[in-house]
Design an enzyme around this catalytic site. Structure first.
Site, mmCIF file in Angstrom:
data_model
loop_
_atom_site.group_PDB
_atom_site.id
_atom_site.type_symbol
_atom_site.label_atom_id
_atom_site.label_comp_id
_atom_site.label_asym_id
_atom_site.label_seq_id
_atom_site.Cartn_x
_atom_site.Cartn_y
_atom_site.Cartn_z
ATOM 1 N N PHE A 222 0.816 -1.272 -0.026
ATOM 2 C CA PHE A 222 -0.058 -0.114 0.054
ATOM 3 C C PHE A 222 1.173 1.288 0.030
ATOM 4 O O PHE A 222 0.392 2.409 0.357
ATOM 5 C CB PHE A 222 -1.064 0.045 1.077
ATOM 6 C CG PHE A 222 -1.802 -1.318 1.266
ATOM 7 C CD1 PHE A 222 -2.759 -1.483 0.182
ATOM 8 C CD2 PHE A 222 -1.802 -2.089 2.315
ATOM 9 C CE1 PHE A 222 -3.358 -2.809 0.171
ATOM 10 C CE2 PHE A 222 -2.367 -3.347 2.492
ATOM 11 C CZ PHE A 222 -3.288 -3.468 1.394
ATOM 12 N N GLU A 226 7.432 1.453 -0.173
ATOM 13 C CA GLU A 226 8.133 1.547 -1.178
ATOM 14 C C GLU A 226 9.555 2.041 -0.930
ATOM 15 O O GLU A 226 10.135 1.676 -1.663
ATOM 16 C CB GLU A 226 7.202 2.920 -2.020
ATOM 17 C CG GLU A 226 7.748 3.495 -3.255
ATOM 18 C CD GLU A 226 6.964 4.302 -3.793
ATOM 19 O OE1 GLU A 226 5.707 4.446 -3.759
ATOM 20 O OE2 GLU A 226 7.709 5.113 -4.416
ATOM 21 N N ARG A 304 2.170 15.440 -6.036
ATOM 22 C CA ARG A 304 0.916 14.715 -6.409
ATOM 23 C C ARG A 304 -0.037 15.308 -5.958
ATOM 24 O O ARG A 304 -1.378 15.252 -6.622
ATOM 25 C CB ARG A 304 1.060 13.210 -6.259
ATOM 26 C CG ARG A 304 -0.008 12.390 -7.261
ATOM 27 C CD ARG A 304 0.276 10.841 -6.821
ATOM 28 N NE ARG A 304 1.017 10.379 -8.055
ATOM 29 C CZ ARG A 304 0.504 10.034 -9.362
ATOM 30 N NH1 ARG A 304 -0.648 10.215 -9.869
ATOM 31 N NH2 ARG A 304 1.442 9.232 -10.127
ATOM 32 N N ARG A 336 -1.080 4.359 -1.092
ATOM 33 C CA ARG A 336 -2.014 4.274 -2.071
ATOM 34 C C ARG A 336 -2.822 5.842 -2.338
ATOM 35 O O ARG A 336 -3.442 6.291 -1.552
ATOM 36 C CB ARG A 336 -3.162 3.497 -1.818
ATOM 37 C CG ARG A 336 -3.822 2.833 -2.951
ATOM 38 C CD ARG A 336 -4.791 1.768 -2.532
ATOM 39 N NE ARG A 336 -5.411 0.991 -3.487
ATOM 40 C CZ ARG A 336 -5.987 -0.393 -3.242
ATOM 41 N NH1 ARG A 336 -6.059 -0.743 -1.896
ATOM 42 N NH2 ARG A 336 -6.562 -1.042 -4.225
ATOM 43 N N PHE A 338 -0.974 8.409 -2.661
ATOM 44 C CA PHE A 338 0.313 9.188 -2.839
ATOM 45 C C PHE A 338 0.073 10.847 -2.856
ATOM 46 O O PHE A 338 0.479 11.512 -3.830
ATOM 47 C CB PHE A 338 1.199 8.792 -3.952
ATOM 48 C CG PHE A 338 2.516 8.998 -3.911
ATOM 49 C CD1 PHE A 338 3.379 8.168 -3.077
ATOM 50 C CD2 PHE A 338 3.402 10.009 -4.569
ATOM 51 C CE1 PHE A 338 4.802 8.235 -3.176
ATOM 52 C CE2 PHE A 338 4.690 10.269 -4.793
ATOM 53 C CZ PHE A 338 5.548 9.215 -3.927
ATOM 54 N N GLU A 706 -4.632 2.504 -7.645
ATOM 55 C CA GLU A 706 -4.790 3.531 -6.777
ATOM 56 C C GLU A 706 -6.016 4.240 -6.911
ATOM 57 O O GLU A 706 -6.736 4.541 -5.875
ATOM 58 C CB GLU A 706 -3.600 4.427 -6.619
ATOM 59 C CG GLU A 706 -2.319 3.945 -5.994
ATOM 60 C CD GLU A 706 -1.254 4.957 -6.368
ATOM 61 O OE1 GLU A 706 -0.781 4.943 -7.674
ATOM 62 O OE2 GLU A 706 -0.572 5.646 -5.551
HETATM 63 N N1 LUZ Z 1 5.666 6.723 -5.854
HETATM 64 C C1 LUZ Z 1 6.694 7.710 -6.676
HETATM 65 C C2 LUZ Z 1 4.464 6.915 -6.241
HETATM 66 O O1 LUZ Z 1 7.699 7.455 -6.586
HETATM 67 N N2 LUZ Z 1 6.367 8.540 -7.587
HETATM 68 C C3 LUZ Z 1 5.021 8.589 -7.914
HETATM 69 O O2 LUZ Z 1 4.360 9.575 -8.575
HETATM 70 C C4 LUZ Z 1 3.925 7.762 -7.075
HETATM 71 N N3 LUZ Z 1 2.631 7.954 -7.386
HETATM 72 C C5 LUZ Z 1 1.893 7.153 -6.950
HETATM 73 C C6 LUZ Z 1 2.431 6.046 -5.855
HETATM 74 N N4 LUZ Z 1 3.616 5.890 -5.769
HETATM 75 MO MO1 MOS Z 2 2.500 3.412 -3.867
HETATM 76 S S1 MOS Z 2 1.451 4.823 -2.726
HETATM 77 O O1 MOS Z 2 1.978 3.360 -5.370
HETATM 78 O O2 MOS Z 2 3.793 2.841 -3.071
#
Ligand code: LUZ
Ligand code: MOS
Length: 755
Positions: A222, A226, A304, A336, A338, A706
């Site tokens: 989610f 990342e 974003r 999710r 972002f 998302e």
């Molecule tokens: N992660 C990112 C993201 O590094 N860049 C993005 O534009 C993004 N958008 C949505 C979710 N994760």
């Molecule tokens: Mo995501 S918020 O697409 O890791």
């Protein structure tokens, strides 16, 4: 096609980090984290802990051979605290012991003395002090200042949305294994294998080629994994580096909730102006993002928010500024949507305020202002389709909204202590990483001499079904049975320089790379077949496991073709590379064409509020969603259901609380309420919008990860509608989540209706 993992998932046979067999000599990590949100470390003494039973070593920042730095965008985040601590939960030391129990038991012997500073937890307070992570960003279109003069109605207000715990079922974790010559293998629950590899290499002071990261699957991400899987991987790798032994570092639930960042809370000011026909003329917003103690992904999230601050509406004059504010909370991170959902909540609040003050229904304003083909977004990209209008019209017609509204009105007339509310929630979400360079992917395809196929990509499976989609791509490319194909783990040794599985773009990017790799192999195979059948390669076709020559079935099947290629020493492997064409963005102008395409849809939500208790039920949600042409309707429907309910959670019940000292109060599932089966709408209808999709989407099947979360914003406004049906004088701040406590206060706010 069913999700290829569903059988193993339901039988408990799927493997996660914590399921790996333990290697002999493995040490287990327990993390000693800061108990205060802001202060200096006067002294740190780990000697007693090192004497505790079963303890092998206690690591501090002094043990780091490379850089004590894990910041991805801004180098502002130490792995282990040195002189200062910046949030409650910041890792300070790591106990390595023969068992997890022994490691955790030894934590109490670590002695630390702090000099406390006053923490800042509020983003506006941080901004007033000038504590910004990066300089403010501003998107400008037209001139709002000139536009106000021509507006018939102007409204100003404030909207706040709170954070959100990711609550992936599998907590953060990593297993680090020493290989020969100083190489380390990292098995991590990460959305970003390359991010982990880069971070570990930096902390250890070695080349990235010394670090192999392998990911089988995640029990949910989610966005929480990342960037923030890096910490635990770097800690485990540091342990391996310092001891030469395998190290396992898996967080328990409370440690995970306490130490990791979440969705960014935002506090925002808005001003909106309309002409006499209720067309939006101008919109101005200032967003205060609560970034937490270090940058993490906050600058990208902030961006974003600006991209999505006008949601699915056309607005000729826009001025939007966003500030990333440094506070003494755990660094907030991807979640999710972002930053998009936080932006959309503000414009929806502005429209709700306008409707309430003008005494009309919000949907009348929304509908009038939807994006049309050719409209220009504040960031310069031109809207290419009519999906925003069509999705709205389709949901209104398909579910007979006028009839639905009449029923709700009748119910509200008949019931004094229960009221129903309705809302429309249109969405418009841009697909691509906003950082253009991240929109690239690779896939490695091997066809083995027995006709079986292995596919590796940069995609990380986290329950979203991306491996199923990758398998579909390969099966379709070769026209072979899915049983022949295996999707391998995501491994930095097979696929290098990956972007994280994020931004809803994973299936598009990695699917296109897989397609390219398969096509290259197929072309060589066709040339071999053409030799055999005395024709040209373009007269050869693979269909249902058979070679067809000029539309005639030949006597070669797939296996025969593969074998003959192998015997002729033709390469049956290929590395495919894909980079999204056409996208660009100029940061100096804040204009460009950042997204491959947009995803649209509209949800209608009906709720019933119990006006004595403040509780609510989600009666029904009807969605018309722009899938493009779905390549896997079951998987995609699952994404919509999950995203929608997760959005409901964020907007209504998930009540993330830190006290003024920066300590997380809602630090377990006993105090942090997430949606359960009773929070799922009683009726949930999802119908696809008829559209041609986008050629930049894999098989024209648009990204689905998302966007549906943002339908959840509709729950907030439906509840608000019910509250105002009960008490038209209610004074309700725009302050999500709308917990039952807040609903109850709202019901009896304003000029008391009990008087
Ligand atoms: N992660 C990112 C993201 O590094 N860049 C993005 O534009 C993004 N958008 C949505 C979710 N994760
Ligand atoms: Mo995501 S918020 O697409 O890791």
């Amino acid at each position: 096609m069913k999700n290829i993992d569903s059988r193993n998932h339901t039988r408990g046979a799927s493997q996660y980090v914590d399921d790996l067999p333990i290697l002999e000599g493995t040490l287990f990590a327990a993390i000693f984290d800061s108990s205060i949100a802001h202060g200096e470390i006067i002294s740190l003494d780990v000697s007693q802990a090192e004497q505790a039973e079963g303890v092998y070593k206690v690591l501090t920042s002094k043990d780091i051979p490379g850089e004590n730095q894990i910041g991805g965008i801004v180098p502002d985040e130490p792995l282990l605290a040195e002189k200062e601590v910046h949030f409650c939960g910041m890792p300070v030391a790591v106990v390595l012991a023969e068992s997890s129990e022994m490691a955790h038991a030894a934590l109490k012997f670590i002695q630390v003395e702090y000099k406390k500073h006053t923490p800042v937890v509020d983003p506006r307070e941080a901004a007033a002090k000038g504590w910004l992570i990066i300089p403010p960003r501003t998107f400008v279109k037209g001139s709002v200042e000139e536009a106000w003069a021509c507006c018939e109605h102007i409204f100003e207000g404030r909207a706040d949305s709170n954070g959100q715990e990711h609550l992936y079922i599998e907590t953060q974790g990593c297993y680090s294994i020493p290989l020969e010559n100083g190489k380390i293998r990292i098995i991590s629950s990460t959305q970003g294998p390359t991010a982990v590899q880069r971070c570990v290499a930096k902390v250890l002071g070695v080349g990235m080629h010394q670090v192999e990261v392998d990911v089988t699957r995640l029990g949910g991400g989610f966005g929480g994994k990342e960037d923030q899987a890096n910490t635990w991987a770097a800690i485990a790798a540091l342990g391996t580096r310092c001891t030469g032994r395998p190290v396992k570092c898996v967080l328990d639930r409370m440690a995970d909730m306490r130490m990791t960042g979440k969705r960014h809370p935002y506090s925002s000011d808005f001003k909106i102006g309309f002409d006499k026909d209720l067309k939006i003329k101008a919109f101005k917003a200032t967003f205060y993002q609560n970034a937490g103690a270090s940058a993490d992904l906050s600058p990208a999230v902030l961006e974003r928010t600006l991209f999505h601050c006008t949601n699915a509406y056309h607005i000729p004059h826009v001025w939007a500024r966003a500030l990333s504010c440094r506070t003494n909370l755990p660094p907030n991170t991807a979640f999710r949507g972002f930053g998009g959902p936080q932006g959309m909540f503000v414009i929806e609040s502005a429209l709700a305020m306008a409707a309430e003050k003008l005494g009309i229904r919000k949907e009348e304003i929304q509908k009038r202002n939807l994006i049309q083909e050719g409209d220009v977004f504040p960031y310069g990209q031109v809207a290419e389709g009519v999906e925003a209008q069509n999705a709205w019209q389709s949901v209104e017609n398909s579910f007979d909204f006028p009839g639905w509204k009449n029923k709700v009105d009748a119910y509200n007339l008949q019931n004094r202590w229960k009221k129903k509310g309705l809302s429309f929630m249109p969405i418009c979400f841009g697909i691509s990483f906003t950082k253009t360079l991240m929109n690239q992917a690779r896939a490695l395809v091997h066809v083995y001499s027995d006709g079986s196929i292995a596919v590796s990509t940069g995609a990380v499976e986290m329950g979203q079904g991306v491996n199923t989609k990758m398998l579909q791509v390969a099966a379709h490319a070769f026209s072979v049975s899915p049983e022949r194909i295996r999707i391998d783990t995501t491994n930095t040794g097979r696929i290098a320089n990956t972007s994280p599985s994020a931004a809803s773009a994973t299936a598009d990017l990695n699917g296109k790379a897989t397609w390219i790799a398969c096509q290259a192999i197929l072309q060589r195979m066709k040339e071999r077949a053409a030799e055999q059948f005395q024709c040209s390669a373009d007269e050869i076709k693979m269909q249902d496991e058979w070679v067809w020559v000029r539309d005639q079935k030949s006597d070669w099947d797939w296996k025969q073709l593969v074998l003959q290629c192998f015997l002729s020493r033709i390469s049956l492997s290929e590395h495919g590379h894909y980079a999204t064409p056409r996208i660009h963005f100029d940061l100096t102008k804040e204009k460009g064409h950042p997204f491959a395409y947009h995803v649209y849809g509209t949800a209608i939500t009906e709720v019933t509020v119990d006006c004595l208790l403040g509780t609510y039920d989600f009666d029904r949600v009807a969605v018309v969603h722009d899938y493009g042409i779905s390549m896997n309707p079951i998987v995609d429907k699952g994404q919509i259901e999950g995203g929608l309910v997760q959005g409901f959670g964020w907007m209504t019940m998930e009540d993330l609380r830190y006290n003024p000292e920066g300590r997380l109060l809602s630090n377990a599932l006993s105090t942090y309420k997430v949606p359960d089966i009773y929070s799922v709408p009683r009726i949930l209808d999802i119908i696809p919008l008829e559209t041609p999709g986008s050629e930049l989407a894999i098989f024209r099947s648009k990204a689905v990860g998302e966007p549906p979360l943002m339908y959840g914003i509709g729950a907030y406004f439906a509840i608000r509608d019910a509250v105002l049906a009960f008490n038209p004088q209610a004074e309700v701040p725009f302050d999500a989540p709308f917990t039952p406590e807040k609903v109850l206060l709202a019901l009896y706010s304003g000029k008391s209706i009990l008087a």
